[in-house]
Design a protein around this motif. Structure first.
Motif, PDB file in Angstrom:
ATOM      1  N   TRP A   1       1.776   6.010  -7.158  1.00 37.34           N
ATOM      2  CA  TRP A   1       0.897   6.595  -8.123  1.00 37.34           C
ATOM      3  C   TRP A   1       1.054   8.120  -8.008  1.00 37.34           C
ATOM      4  O   TRP A   1      -0.005   8.514  -9.059  1.00 37.34           O
ATOM      5  N   HIS A   2       1.307   8.934  -6.545  1.00 38.64           N
ATOM      6  CA  HIS A   2       1.806   9.601  -6.701  1.00 38.64           C
ATOM      7  C   HIS A   2       2.299  10.134  -7.911  1.00 38.64           C
ATOM      8  O   HIS A   2       2.517  11.205  -8.237  1.00 38.64           O
TER       9      HIS A   2
ATOM     10  N   THR B   1       0.673  -1.450   0.264  1.00 46.06           N
ATOM     11  CA  THR B   1       0.205  -0.137  -0.080  1.00 46.06           C
ATOM     12  C   THR B   1       1.200   1.002  -0.038  1.00 46.06           C
ATOM     13  O   THR B   1       0.445   2.099  -0.716  1.00 46.06           O
ATOM     14  N   ASP B   2       2.052   1.192   0.983  1.00 43.53           N
ATOM     15  CA  ASP B   2       2.334   3.002   1.159  1.00 43.53           C
ATOM     16  C   ASP B   2       3.155   2.565   0.014  1.00 43.53           C
ATOM     17  O   ASP B   2       3.805   3.617  -1.151  1.00 43.53           O
TER      18      ASP B   2
ATOM     19  N   GLU C   1       2.559   1.758  -3.409  1.00 47.61           N
ATOM     20  CA  GLU C   1       2.238   1.943  -4.142  1.00 47.61           C
ATOM     21  C   GLU C   1       0.922   3.294  -4.121  1.00 47.61           C
ATOM     22  O   GLU C   1       2.126   4.281  -5.357  1.00 47.61           O
ATOM     23  N   GLU C   2       0.752   4.175  -3.183  1.00 48.69           N
ATOM     24  CA  GLU C   2       1.161   5.051  -3.367  1.00 48.69           C
ATOM     25  C   GLU C   2       1.838   6.279  -3.114  1.00 48.69           C
ATOM     26  O   GLU C   2       0.994   6.900  -4.275  1.00 48.69           O
TER      27      GLU C   2
ATOM     28  N   GLU D   1      -8.566   2.061  -0.718  1.00 50.69           N
ATOM     29  CA  GLU D   1      -7.202   1.672   0.371  1.00 50.69           C
ATOM     30  C   GLU D   1      -6.526   1.813  -0.028  1.00 50.69           C
ATOM     31  O   GLU D   1      -4.989   0.498  -0.024  1.00 50.69           O
ATOM     32  N   GLY D   2      -5.611   2.698  -0.920  1.00 49.69           N
ATOM     33  CA  GLY D   2      -4.470   3.065  -1.144  1.00 49.69           C
ATOM     34  C   GLY D   2      -3.887   2.753  -2.074  1.00 49.69           C
ATOM     35  O   GLY D   2      -3.728   2.483  -3.242  1.00 49.69           O
ATOM     36  N   SER D   3      -5.009   1.683  -3.538  1.00 51.24           N
ATOM     37  CA  SER D   3      -4.688   1.918  -4.661  1.00 51.24           C
ATOM     38  C   SER D   3      -5.437   1.321  -5.402  1.00 51.24           C
ATOM     39  O   SER D   3      -6.916   1.726  -5.349  1.00 51.24           O
TER      40      SER D   3
ATOM     41  N   VAL E   1      -9.255   6.157  -5.616  1.00 48.22           N
ATOM     42  CA  VAL E   1      -8.308   5.510  -4.880  1.00 48.22           C
ATOM     43  C   VAL E   1      -8.983   4.699  -4.264  1.00 48.22           C
ATOM     44  O   VAL E   1      -9.057   5.315  -3.273  1.00 48.22           O
TER      45      VAL E   1
END
Length: 202
Positions: A12-13, A5-6, A8-9, A70-72, A68
């Protein structure tokens, strides 16, 4: 839902800023699950690859509007893959009608002559046909909850539903899938062995 999650965020940013390398890393992270979902819906390896590619292209093209959860970005990708698959199915139907109108040679080799491959193809197509009996909204819901094991709450968020409405839809969708996989005449599904749905529990 995942251990990335971390990271991936962060990826994505960077993707939102137009960084292609970060988007490529997201592709590597999710491509297998997107491909499996596309194949589940269409039952064809090459078509699934095309659908997967189109889904990631849409993710890049519409990255400023992606929701997005749950962070995905995976839930959005799966919903988009479902939509792409439905569009592909309509194109394939027109193509199959054209092929049926062409003269055939009796000497052509049947690519499904291998018994195991034929059995697997039957399973894939039975599941694809059963999923095709669902409405687009219910298909999205089944994808997220049954196959990808998201919670009802997370799936409802992606699909802009209340959790109660999602739970009710999920119940009806499971009933329809079971009927289709068991050869209910109203679903027009093939009569090959019944596939087991991932995520189902006895």
């Amino acid at each position: 839902m995942g251990n990335n999650t971390d990271s991936e965020e962060g990826l994505w940013h960077q993707s939102l800023l137009g960084h292609g390398d970060a988007f490529g890393a997201l592709y590597d992270l999710h491509r297998d699950r997107v491909f499996r979902h596309a194949h589940r819906l269409c039952g064809n390896h090459h078509e699934a690859e095309d659908i997967m590619a189109a889904s990631f292209l849409e993710l890049w093209r519409r990255r400023k509007q992606v929701r997005v959860v749950e962070g995905s970005v995976l839930p959005w990708l799966l919903v988009t893959t479902t939509n792409m698959s439905r569009n592909s199915a309509r194109t394939a139907l027109r193509y199959q009608r054209l092929l049926k109108a062409l003269p055939r040679s009796g000497d052509l080799t049947d690519p499904t002559s291998d018994s195991y491959r034929s059995y697997q193809d039957n399973l894939d197509h039975d599941l694809a046909h059963a999923l095709a009996t669902l409405t687009p909204e219910d298909l999205h819901l089944v994808t997220l909850v049954v196959f990808e094991e998201y919670t009802i709450v997370a799936a409802a968020t992606v699909l802009h539903l209340t959790p109660a409405a999602a739970k009710s839809r999920m119940h009806r969708a499971r009933q329809r899938l079971r009927a289709a996989l068991n050869g209910d005449a109203s679903t027009n599904t093939p009569t090959a062995p019944t596939p087991v749905l991932e995520g189902e529990r006895p």
